[in-house]
Design a protein around this motif. Structure first.
Motif, PDB file in Angstrom:
ATOM      1  N   TYR A 137       1.729   0.380   0.451  1.00 17.18           N
ATOM      2  CA  TYR A 137       2.815   0.547   1.413  1.00 17.18           C
ATOM      3  C   TYR A 137       4.143   0.443   0.686  1.00 17.18           C
ATOM      4  N   GLY A 156       1.776   2.762   4.757  1.00 16.59           N
ATOM      5  CA  GLY A 156       2.381   1.735   5.591  1.00 16.59           C
ATOM      6  C   GLY A 156       3.838   1.569   5.225  1.00 16.59           C
ATOM      7  N   ARG A 173       9.342   2.015  14.071  1.00 18.28           N
ATOM      8  CA  ARG A 173       8.104   2.357  14.776  1.00 18.28           C
ATOM      9  C   ARG A 173       8.272   3.647  15.576  1.00 18.28           C
ATOM     10  N   ASP A 181       0.740   2.133   9.606  1.00 19.19           N
ATOM     11  CA  ASP A 181       0.888   0.680   9.705  1.00 19.19           C
ATOM     12  C   ASP A 181       2.336   0.271   9.463  1.00 19.19           C
ATOM     13  N   LYS A 208       2.629  -4.008  17.358  1.00 20.75           N
ATOM     14  CA  LYS A 208       1.282  -4.088  16.801  1.00 20.75           C
ATOM     15  C   LYS A 208       1.321  -4.010  15.260  1.00 20.75           C
ATOM     16  N   LEU A 210       0.785  -4.607  11.298  1.00 17.09           N
ATOM     17  CA  LEU A 210      -0.345  -4.943  10.440  1.00 17.09           C
ATOM     18  C   LEU A 210      -0.271  -6.412  10.074  1.00 17.09           C
TER      19      LEU A 210
END
Length: 399
Positions: A137, A156, A173, A181, A208, A210
């Motif tokens: 990520y 991510g 997001r 993620d 939500k 990770l």
């Protein structure tokens, strides 16, 4: 295979173009990033390479202190030499990240040597590959940067900092959608008071994540317990810790879902693989910290994550300082969102010592900016309650 020589290669590294914290301030990496590489030469001509962090300038001195205890010893005896180094540090008190950073660098180089002598990639000595590639990520300071990283293949995105972090996380997001993620790192400066960490964590629950990383200081176990009890998100931490004993209460009390040993200061391959085993027994995954580290530690962690069953993901600064690609020649394979260990023996890398020498260490401490309450940066406090309290989450006027 006897140890003949141990050398330090310390350099000033440039800052990455962005981190998760540059959305509202400046990371300490902007002015004070050092990389320390260590080479161990054996009497058969092989050279192993490792990396040590945890205050690289001080770690270099610790490596030089430890070296006379190791010259002439059997380079294959990684566990015995690890114990020898740990005992040698005892006279200076409890071992912190400086001592473990030195052990880390030497230990990684010894594993590299051993695998070279056997003619196999390092991951073969760790049980063999359980996966052919390791996901990584990246950091993003803005929604635009996050979207560009996703389009380039990142698996991510991590946002960070404290000021307006909730708004940034929600904006990121919205930009990247639900199939990528998202992580959020709340470490300071300054560290959050537990009640503030809980308030921010609850605002982040709909995303939500990770994982929620370092919501409170690593020495605030009461705070960790409170966040665990009050926030419905997976928790990650451990990058500032140095030993299995430091990690033990976090694992024993179920305070972590993801453990993040630093690939340059947690005692090397020998101790990190032990931590991975402890974590596996508790259904905890491993996502090594490597945000400030150079490319050697990254290669070491790719080999480790290739072998252990409970690997989650690897942190990567991408893009990073352009000089990173000139530090060494390596068999590490990079593709969008994934890293793969080279097929050559050991870590399959060679330092470019001329390039390292051309970037001597200039400065190795610095302060981040932008994290404290407005008008209080000059106080530089370790912990600070957030004010005004009503602004701790999303903007009340523009939720």
């Amino acid at each position: 295979m006897k140890i003949q020589e141990i050398r330090c290669h310390l350099m000033q590294a440039g800052a990455p173009p962005q981190t998760g914290w540059t959305g509202t301030g400046k990371s300490a990496l902007a002015t004070s990033r050092n990389w320390l590489f260590v080479t161990v030469r054996a009497d058969n001509g092989l050279v192993g390479t490792g990396e040590g962090s945890g205050w690289p300038r001080a770690v270099a001195a610790a490596v030089q202190d430890l070296a006379p205890l190791l010259v002439g010893e059997d380079a294959r005896a990684t566990e015995r030499l690890w114990q020898r180094m740990r005992v040698a540090c005892m006279g200076h008190g409890q071992t912190g990240v400086v001592g473990m950073g030195a052990i880390n660098a030497i230990d990684m180089a010894l594993w590299d040597l051993k695998a070279q002598a056997l003619g196999v990639p390092l991951y073969e000595l760790l049980g063999g590959a359980t996966r052919s590639k390791v996901p990584f990520y990246v950091h993003a300071a803005t929604p635009e940067a996050a979207l560009a990283a996703v389009q380039a293949g990142a698996q991510g995105i991590k946002v960070g900092g404290i000021a307006k972090v909730v708004e940034r996380a929600h904006a990121v997001r919205a930009a990247i959608g639900p199939d990528i993620d998202l992580m959020c790192d709340l470490h300071g400066p300054p560290w959050l008071a537990p009640a503030d960490a809980v308030a921010i964590g609850r605002e982040l629950e709909p995303l939500k994540l990770l994982f929620l990383e370092e919501p409170v200081a690593p020495d605030d176990l009461r705070g960790w317990r409170l966040v665990r009890d009050k926030v419905a998100l997976p928790l990650a931490g451990g990058e500032r810790l140095a030993t299995l004993q430091d990690m033990q209460p976090f694992l024993a009390e179920g305070l972590l879902d993801v453990v993040q040993p630093d690939g340059g200061r947690f005692g090397g391959i020998t101790q990190i693989r032990k931590l991975a085993g402890m974590a596996e027994a508790l259904s905890v995954t491993v996502a090594p910290h490597s945000g400030s580290l150079g490319p050697v530690a990254e290669v070491g962690m790719v080999h480790l994550l290739s072998a252990i069953p409970n690997a989650l993901v690897l942190e990567r600064m991408d893009p990073d300082w352009e000089g990173r690609t000139q530090v060494m020649d390596s068999g590490l394979r990079v593709e969008p969102g994934f890293l793969s260990a080279g097929s050559g023996p050991g870590l399959d890398l060679r330092l470019r010592e001329d390039f390292i020498a051309a970037h001597p260490s200039q400065r190795n401490v610095g302060l981040a900016t932008g994290g404290w309450n407005a008008g209080t940066d000059h106080e530089s406090v370790y912990l600070q309650a957030r004010r005004p309290r009503a602004r701790i989450g999303r903007d009340l006027e523009n939720p």
